[in-house]
Structures are given as structure tokens and as C-alpha cells.
Scaffold this active site. Structure first.
Site, PDB file in Angstrom:
ATOM      1  N   TYR A  79      65.778  40.095  84.621  1.00  0.00           N
ATOM      2  CA  TYR A  79      66.978  40.752  85.360  1.00  0.00           C
ATOM      3  C   TYR A  79      67.528  39.849  86.597  1.00  0.00           C
ATOM      4  O   TYR A  79      67.087  39.702  87.605  1.00  0.00           O
ATOM      5  CB  TYR A  79      66.406  41.994  86.018  1.00  0.00           C
ATOM      6  CG  TYR A  79      66.186  43.071  85.021  1.00  0.00           C
ATOM      7  CD1 TYR A  79      66.152  42.946  83.686  1.00  0.00           C
ATOM      8  CD2 TYR A  79      64.893  44.189  85.484  1.00  0.00           C
ATOM      9  CE1 TYR A  79      65.834  44.156  82.728  1.00  0.00           C
ATOM     10  CE2 TYR A  79      64.508  45.113  84.631  1.00  0.00           C
ATOM     11  CZ  TYR A  79      64.810  44.701  83.271  1.00  0.00           C
ATOM     12  OH  TYR A  79      64.308  45.853  82.608  1.00  0.00           O
ATOM     13  N   HIS A 146      57.233  42.108  78.402  1.00  0.00           N
ATOM     14  CA  HIS A 146      58.728  42.343  78.289  1.00  0.00           C
ATOM     15  C   HIS A 146      59.158  42.163  76.840  1.00  0.00           C
ATOM     16  O   HIS A 146      59.096  41.124  76.655  1.00  0.00           O
ATOM     17  CB  HIS A 146      59.581  41.666  79.480  1.00  0.00           C
ATOM     18  CG  HIS A 146      60.904  42.393  79.516  1.00  0.00           C
ATOM     19  ND1 HIS A 146      61.634  41.687  80.520  1.00  0.00           N
ATOM     20  CD2 HIS A 146      61.679  43.368  78.860  1.00  0.00           C
ATOM     21  CE1 HIS A 146      62.530  42.347  80.528  1.00  0.00           C
ATOM     22  NE2 HIS A 146      62.897  43.207  79.628  1.00  0.00           N
TER      23      HIS A 146
END
Length: 336
Positions: A79, A146
Site C-alpha cells: 500500500y 498477500h
């Protein structure tokens, strides 16, 4: 579910707004022993992944979210390519560590195609240390893989990534291990008792074998908003068009489609927590209100209309697999 009858273990006298914490709903997160707020804070917006954000306001958002009873935060190196963790770390300096649970991730990193994913054991362990440094923490509560569907194969996940995360857990740098992603088949992988998953972050998956489910992206990464999705959103054009038309229909009715999406998710009692991301104080207030307030008759009727007019005709269509296929196709083209 805890609803005002007692305070959660994360409550800190003198820091929290007691009345807000008493109003928040808390659920048991699988067999972890954690009592998590039904509304979790997704920190992706702190990395300016949807649009440009103000870092000072973002820090205020984190502080207010935790004071108001949200006690679980989700972030990742991906992010903002480290920015979200860095901004979050700045915000956490003034927040007692007892007041929140935190989950971050490994495996997805840089925007450059051949540097985007790395599920090797060495990179995994290094990533955890980098995240802890950016966050200013000694440990995270949950460390997750992830988007493991981008791994070359599941053997890499089982033999490299999970092996490394078990070492991380053994060292005390994480308490629990989890995975995130879309394809449901990946969540059925078999692991030894030593490398046991305790959490899954996904979209619509059931709880099995005491594995805790954490939901994410109730606004579908901007699809169910008046602003609309970012340019990188992987949904197909027909899904984007349906969401755009639905948002316009809601606006014409004087209804916020994002509010409907939040209530649709939060009304599923089987989901312990749902992460929603924002770097805006006003949107945070709206999200918190969704926990405490019921929909009006107009909003309820509008939700039913939207489902029937725009979403049911899609036949539960999603963008699962599209991003993965594009990734491997582009990677192969780059190699050639």
C-alpha cells in the site's frame, strides 16, 4: 458478540472515548482469543492508493478511529510501497500498544512487474523486519501472505513463505499467521500442524476448522462510491458500468451508495470484522455511524432496487482471476 455489556481487552482508560467503545460491537476472531471490532481500519488509503491524501489528516483519522473503539488495523508494504506503513507508524506513536491489534503482510511489494511479488523465505523474513521498522513496533498481531494466488505455485507458499512466517512467529515478531486473496480453492490448502493458519482475509468465504475470517473492501475498492474506482481497478467494464449506474440511481434518491454497501456487509453477523479504508475524517465518521445506526425505509428500499436493477443481472460476476491472468501474460511478454 460484545455490545456494551463489557469493555474489550484493548480498552485503555484515559485514552479511549468510553461511550464510543461501549457502543462498538466486538466479535471473537476464530480461535485466536482476540476480541475485534466489527469495523476494522484498513490503512491502504494512508498510502494514497485510491487518490492523493493529506498525511496530517490521515494521522488524525487513525487516532480518532482507535479512540472511537476500532481496535484492529490492516496494512501492507504494497500500500503506497511502504508509505501506508510509514504514515501509520507515525500515527501509532501517540496510541497505546494495548489499544489495537495490527496485521500486515508479506509477498507483494513494488509496482515494477518483475519486482512486484516475492514469496521466498529470505524476502519474507526481511519484509517483516522492514515493516516493523516502518511501523515502529516490536511485533504485529497477525502476519499474512498477500495475494498468494500470484505465487508461481502453492509449493512456494507451503515450503518457503509459511516456513519463514513460522520462524517469524517463533521469534515473537508475530502472534498469528494468515493469508489473503480471492480464489477460494487456495484457501483449502493443507498444512502441517506446525504451519497452521489462524486467519484468512477474503471476500465471501466461510469459516472452517477454526480459521478466522476477516472481510475487506466493503466499498469494493471504490466501485460502490460516488467517486468511482481508481484507474487500476481490475473489474470488467460491465461491472464498473453497473456500479456507476447504481451510484447515480442512489444519488437521485438522495441515498449514499457507500452507506448501503457498508450496511450490507456489517449485517452479516458471521463475519467477525470488516476492514474499510479512508484517510478522511468525515468519511470515518460516516463509517462509524454505520455501526450504530439503522437504514431508513428509503435507504432499505433503495438497496433492494439497486440489487434487483443493477447487481442481480450480473449473476454474482466478479473480477476473480483477471488480475492474475494479466500479470502472468505481461510478465511473459516482458521476458520475451
Amino acid at each position: 458478540m460484545m455490545t456494551g455489556d463489557r469493555l474489550p481487552p484493548t480498552y485503555v482508560e484515559g485514552f479511549h472515548n468510553r461511550d464510543d467503545v461501549m457502543k462498538m460491537k466486538y466479535n471473537r476472531l476464530g480461535n485466536t482469543g482476540l476480541q475485534v471490532s466489527v469495523l476494522g481500519f484498513g490503512a491502504s488509503s494512508l498510502g494514497s492508493v485510491f487518490h492523493e491524501t493529506d498525511d496530517d489528516e490521515a494521522i488524525q483519522v487513525v487516532y480518532k478511529a482507535i479512540k472511537s473503539g476500532i481496535n484492529i488495523i490492516d496494512v501492507a508494504p504494497w500500500y503506497g510501497h511502504g508509505k501506508a506503513e510509514t504514515i501509520l507508524g507515525q500515527a501509532l506513536r501517540d496510541i497505546p500498544r494495548q489499544a489495537y491489534y495490527l496485521t500486515t503482510k508479506v509477498g507483494r511489494y513494488q509496482p515494477k512487474l518483475d519486482e512486484m511479488f516475492d514469496f521466498t523465505a529470505e524476502r519474507t523474513m526481511r519484509s517483516v523486519n522492514e515493516s516493523l521498522q516502518r511501523l515502529g513496533l516490536n511485533y504485529v498481531d497477525i502476519i499474512q501472505i498477500h495475494d498468494m494466488e500470484f505465487a508461481p505455485n502453492l509449493d512456494v507458499i507451503l515450503n518457503d513463505t509459511l516456513w519463514a512466517l513460522q520462524r517469524v512467529k517463533d521469534s515473537g515478531k508475530a502472534k498469528f499467521i494468515g493469508i489473503t486473496g480471492y480464489p477460494m480453492d487456495n484457501f483449502r490448502i493443507k498444512m502441517s500442524n506446525k504451519n497452521k493458519l489462524t486467519t484468512i482475509t477474503g471476500v465471501t468465504i466461510s469459516q472452517e476448522k477454526n480459521v478466522a475470517v476477516m472481510n475487506a473492501a466493503p466499498i469494493s475498492m471504490g466501485l460502490l462510491s460516488n467517486r468511482g474506482p481508481p484507474s487500476w481497478h481490475p473489474a470488467t467494464d460491465d461491472i464498473k458500468d453497473a456500479c456507476k449506474e447504481a451510484a447515480k440511481y442512489c444519488q437521485d434518491k438522495g441515498v449514499d451508495i457507500s452507506k448501503l454497501a457498508m450496511h450490507f456487509t456489517l449485517d452479516h453477523d458471521e463475519i467477525p470484522t470488516t476492514f474499510v479504508s479512508t484517510a478522511s475524517l468525515s468519511i470515518l465518521e460516516s463509517n462509524l455511524a454505520c455501526v450504530h445506526e439503522k437504514l431508513s425505509t428509503l435507504e432499505t428500499n433503495t438497496m433492494a432496487d439497486v440489487m434487483n436493477r443493477y447487481f442481480r443481472p450480473l449473476g454474482n460476476k466478479t473480477w476473480e482471476g483477471i488480475e492474475v491472468a494479466n500479470y502472468w501474460r505481461q510478465l511473459e511478454t516482458m521476458k520475451n
